[in-house]
Design a protein around this motif. Structure first.
Motif, PDB file in Angstrom:
ATOM      1  N   GLY B  30       0.821  -1.212   0.000  1.00 54.06           N
ATOM      2  CA  GLY B  30       0.000   0.000   0.000  1.00 54.06           C
ATOM      3  C   GLY B  30       0.855   1.261   0.000  1.00 54.06           C
ATOM      4  N   LEU B  31       1.898   1.277   0.825  1.00 53.13           N
ATOM      5  CA  LEU B  31       2.777   2.446   0.873  1.00 53.13           C
ATOM      6  C   LEU B  31       3.479   2.636  -0.470  1.00 53.13           C
ATOM      7  N   ALA B  32       3.969   1.520  -1.049  1.00 53.72           N
ATOM      8  CA  ALA B  32       4.688   1.603  -2.322  1.00 53.72           C
ATOM      9  C   ALA B  32       3.801   2.179  -3.428  1.00 53.72           C
ATOM     10  N   VAL B  33       2.509   1.833  -3.403  1.00 56.17           N
ATOM     11  CA  VAL B  33       1.602   2.351  -4.434  1.00 56.17           C
ATOM     12  C   VAL B  33       1.177   3.783  -4.114  1.00 56.17           C
ATOM     13  N   ALA B  34       0.983   4.073  -2.812  1.00 51.86           N
ATOM     14  CA  ALA B  34       0.469   5.393  -2.423  1.00 51.86           C
ATOM     15  C   ALA B  34       1.505   6.496  -2.645  1.00 51.86           C
ATOM     16  N   LEU B  35       2.800   6.160  -2.554  1.00 44.76           N
ATOM     17  CA  LEU B  35       3.830   7.193  -2.695  1.00 44.76           C
ATOM     18  C   LEU B  35       3.760   7.902  -4.051  1.00 44.76           C
ATOM     19  N   PRO B  36       3.805   7.165  -5.186  1.00 44.59           N
ATOM     20  CA  PRO B  36       3.697   7.871  -6.467  1.00 44.59           C
ATOM     21  C   PRO B  36       2.368   8.595  -6.664  1.00 44.59           C
ATOM     22  N   ILE B  37       1.258   7.970  -6.185  1.00 40.51           N
ATOM     23  CA  ILE B  37      -0.049   8.624  -6.335  1.00 40.51           C
ATOM     24  C   ILE B  37      -0.075   9.944  -5.556  1.00 40.51           C
ATOM     25  N   GLY B  38       0.408   9.882  -4.306  1.00 38.22           N
ATOM     26  CA  GLY B  38       0.458  11.088  -3.488  1.00 38.22           C
ATOM     27  C   GLY B  38       1.367  12.141  -4.088  1.00 38.22           C
ATOM     28  N   ALA B  85      -5.901  -9.647   1.766  1.00 37.81           N
ATOM     29  CA  ALA B  85      -4.667  -8.877   1.562  1.00 37.81           C
ATOM     30  C   ALA B  85      -4.905  -7.753   0.549  1.00 37.81           C
ATOM     31  N   VAL B  86      -5.582  -8.070  -0.556  1.00 38.47           N
ATOM     32  CA  VAL B  86      -5.829  -7.050  -1.581  1.00 38.47           C
ATOM     33  C   VAL B  86      -6.755  -5.960  -1.031  1.00 38.47           C
ATOM     34  N   ALA B  87      -7.812  -6.372  -0.313  1.00 33.13           N
ATOM     35  CA  ALA B  87      -8.753  -5.390   0.242  1.00 33.13           C
ATOM     36  C   ALA B  87      -8.035  -4.432   1.191  1.00 33.13           C
ATOM     37  N   LEU B  88      -7.194  -4.984   2.074  1.00 26.86           N
ATOM     38  CA  LEU B  88      -6.487  -4.126   3.032  1.00 26.86           C
ATOM     39  C   LEU B  88      -5.481  -3.227   2.319  1.00 26.86           C
ATOM     40  N   THR B  89      -4.905  -3.726   1.215  1.00 31.07           N
ATOM     41  CA  THR B  89      -3.987  -2.891   0.438  1.00 31.07           C
ATOM     42  C   THR B  89      -4.748  -1.699  -0.143  1.00 31.07           C
ATOM     43  N   VAL B  90      -5.965  -1.959  -0.646  1.00 30.95           N
ATOM     44  CA  VAL B  90      -6.787  -0.873  -1.191  1.00 30.95           C
ATOM     45  C   VAL B  90      -7.040   0.186  -0.115  1.00 30.95           C
ATOM     46  N   TYR B  91      -7.403  -0.262   1.101  1.00 37.89           N
ATOM     47  CA  TYR B  91      -7.641   0.696   2.187  1.00 37.89           C
ATOM     48  C   TYR B  91      -6.382   1.482   2.531  1.00 37.89           C
ATOM     49  N   THR B  92      -5.244   0.777   2.547  1.00 44.78           N
ATOM     50  CA  THR B  92      -3.991   1.453   2.887  1.00 44.78           C
ATOM     51  C   THR B  92      -3.692   2.549   1.860  1.00 44.78           C
ATOM     52  N   ILE B  93      -3.868   2.212   0.565  1.00 41.20           N
ATOM     53  CA  ILE B  93      -3.631   3.212  -0.477  1.00 41.20           C
ATOM     54  C   ILE B  93      -4.592   4.383  -0.294  1.00 41.20           C
ATOM     55  N   ALA B  94      -5.879   4.048  -0.029  1.00 38.25           N
ATOM     56  CA  ALA B  94      -6.893   5.091   0.111  1.00 38.25           C
ATOM     57  C   ALA B  94      -6.534   6.058   1.232  1.00 38.25           C
ATOM     58  N   LEU B  96      -3.425   6.474   2.605  1.00 39.68           N
ATOM     59  CA  LEU B  96      -2.096   7.082   2.507  1.00 39.68           C
ATOM     60  C   LEU B  96      -1.940   8.051   1.339  1.00 39.68           C
ATOM     61  N   ALA B  97      -2.684   7.864   0.234  1.00 42.32           N
ATOM     62  CA  ALA B  97      -2.499   8.733  -0.931  1.00 42.32           C
ATOM     63  C   ALA B  97      -2.635  10.196  -0.518  1.00 42.32           C
TER      64      ALA B  97
END
Lengths: 279, 215
Positions: B30-38, B85-94, B96-97
């Motif tokens: 989630g952090l790895a995906v949220a960093l570029p989006i943010g 795991a995927v659902a929690l990753t989605v929440y983490t991105i949501a 952290l972005a």
């Protein structure tokens, strides 16, 4: 109860398209087990939780924000509650409280016979879940009121209670409202867990009952997904409704609807509350 | 059985491994995906409102719904921990972005101008100045995400995903509070451990914060 599930080959799940078929069948909408009745139950439970949570958290948040005392305790408790799994707490309280609750009758329009001893623990847990967002946003809203404004109110001769009622509450209202909205979203979403217990209704009923008939293309999986989507839509619809109420209640002077400059400062989304909670 | 045996028996240990995995992977991915989006949201101002509202809506989807819909989309079994795991990753991105975007935006323009004057390229400015200075904000968001993820994992038990929430199911089926208490203890311990790990990592990456507060 999970054993039967593991035995089933869940690669044979009905396709997601069956959800549309399920929604299209009027039989799934009407009757005491139908979607409409479950939506009403879901909203009834949510309303009860929110009324209790607001009655507790709002005065407490105002007190903490006004006096500046108990901040560490409030924020600490809010963070601690986030770590406790709802389902576990529900089951624990059912184990403890159910034997102590004598009343087992029906409550017309709300609960069927025998549901009450299960209903009370669920309500307690959901209230505990709804308290932190309301408490922290109320406290943060009051704390964020410009000290100059507060001093001016005192200088005009207002008593402490008058300052709270006429200055702090109106100014904190956008944040208080966003706290209540985020609590509402959380309660609507988490209420599905209630259906883990017998006798209780709400949209989670389809999800829990569906696990027993997972491969049934007419009920099982399609009903579970349909109920889940209904919960999400309900959450978005209620949030939109509360947004309208908020716009009507918050003074235009505070919301900045008269001056374009401040507009972004007030619009709130669920994540903005997460930001508040972090404080 | 005593509470100790529920805390430590073989089944619990098996669930513990799954739960730890479910708590760790979504946070990292989630952090790895949220960093570029943010970063995009903070770099291009027009993209901030749509990004924040899209992820705000994602966050309102009840976890149970995601657990149920994902197998239909991913082609995984309904009981597969991958859905959780995927659902929690989605929440983490949501979560952290927005935090990443706000954190990066909070770095003062003077600081960035100073770095530019020292000859930093825009890429160096981002990686060596802006990102480190935004770390405390991102870390605060990460702690919230880590702790709320851990408590969400147990919701998977409602549909039967095998993890420590199974202790709650055991408690309910056997009408005994002992396994339930054991489950609560494990979840709270895991949440505290993950919270502490995030805190320690952020502290070790931001030594200047302690230097300033010590003065």
């Amino acid at each position: 109860m999970t054993l039967s599930l593991q035995a089933a080959d869940d690669s044979l799940l009905p396709p997601l398209g069956r959800v549309g078929v399920w929604f299209n069948d009027p039989d799934n909408w009407t009757g005491p087990q139908g979607l409409l009745a479950r939506i009403v139950e879901h909203l009834e439970y949510t309303a009860i939780v929110l009324v209790i949570a607001v009655l507790i958290a709002l005065p407490l948040g105002l007190l903490i924000g006004h006096t500046g005392r108990g901040v560490v305790l409030a924020v600490g408790l809010a963070n601690a509650f986030r770590a406790i799994p709802t389902l576990g707490l529900v089951i624990l309280l059912v184990g403890w409280l159910r034997p102590l609750i004598e009343f087992k009758g029906a409550v017309p329009g709300l609960l069927q016979k025998g549901a009450f001893p299960f209903f009370v623990p669920v309500m307690i847990v959901l209230v505990l879940l709804a308290l932190p967002p309301i408490l922290t946003s109320t406290y943060a809203g009051v704390k964020n009121v410009d000290p100059a404004v507060r001093d001016a109110a005192k200088g005009m001769g207002m008593t402490g209670w008058q300052v709270v009622r006429k200055v702090e509450i109106p100014n904190a209202l956008p944040l208080i409202a966003s706290g209540i909205r985020s609590a509402t979203l959380q309660v609507i979403a988490t209420l599905t867990v209630a259906a883990y217990l017998p006798f209780l209704g709400g949209l989670g009923r389809f999800i829990k009952d569906g696990t027993g008939r997972l491969l049934d293309p007419r009920y099982g999986y399609p009903a579970m997904v349909a109920a889940g989507l209904t919960v999400a839509l309900l959450a978005v619809a209620i949030d939109g409704l509360m947004n309208l109420v908020q716009r009507a209640v918050v003074s235009p002077g505070v919301s900045g609807r008269f001056s374009k400059k401040d507009r972004t400062a007030v619009t709130s989304s669920p994540t903005s509350v997460a930001q508040v909670v972090q404080e | 059985m005593t509470i100790w045996s529920y805390l430590t028996n073989a089944q619990t240990m098996e669930w513990l491994v799954t739960t730890l995995w479910l708590a760790a992977v979504p946070i990292v991915v989630g952090l790895a995906v949220a960093l570029p989006i943010g970063w995009v949201a903070s770099r291009y101002r027009w993209s901030y409102p749509p990004i924040v509202s899209i992820f705000g809506i994602l966050y309102t989807i009840p976890s149970l719904v995601l657990f149920l819909v994902l197998p239909g989309i991913l082609g995984t079994g309904i009981l597969s921990p991958v859905n959780v795991a995927v659902a929690l990753t989605v929440y983490t991105i949501a979560l952290l972005a927005r935090t990443v975007a706000d954190g990066l935006s909070s770095v003062s323009q003077d600081t960035l101008a100073a770095a530019a004057a020292m000859g930093y390229t825009s890429r160096q400015r981002l990686l060596k100045v802006q990102l480190p200075l935004a770390l405390p904000v991102i870390g605060a968001g990460l702690r919230v995400a880590a702790v709320s993820n851990v408590s969400l994992i147990s919701v998977g038990s409602v549909i039967g995903v095998s993890q420590l929430g199974g202790l709650f199911v055991t408690g309910y089926v056997n009408s005994s509070v002992t396994p339930t208490i054991a489950g609560l203890i494990w979840f709270v311990v895991i949440a505290l451990v993950f919270d502490a790990i995030v805190l320690l990592v952020v502290r070790s990456l931001t030594p200047w914060q302690r230097a300033v507060s010590a003065r």
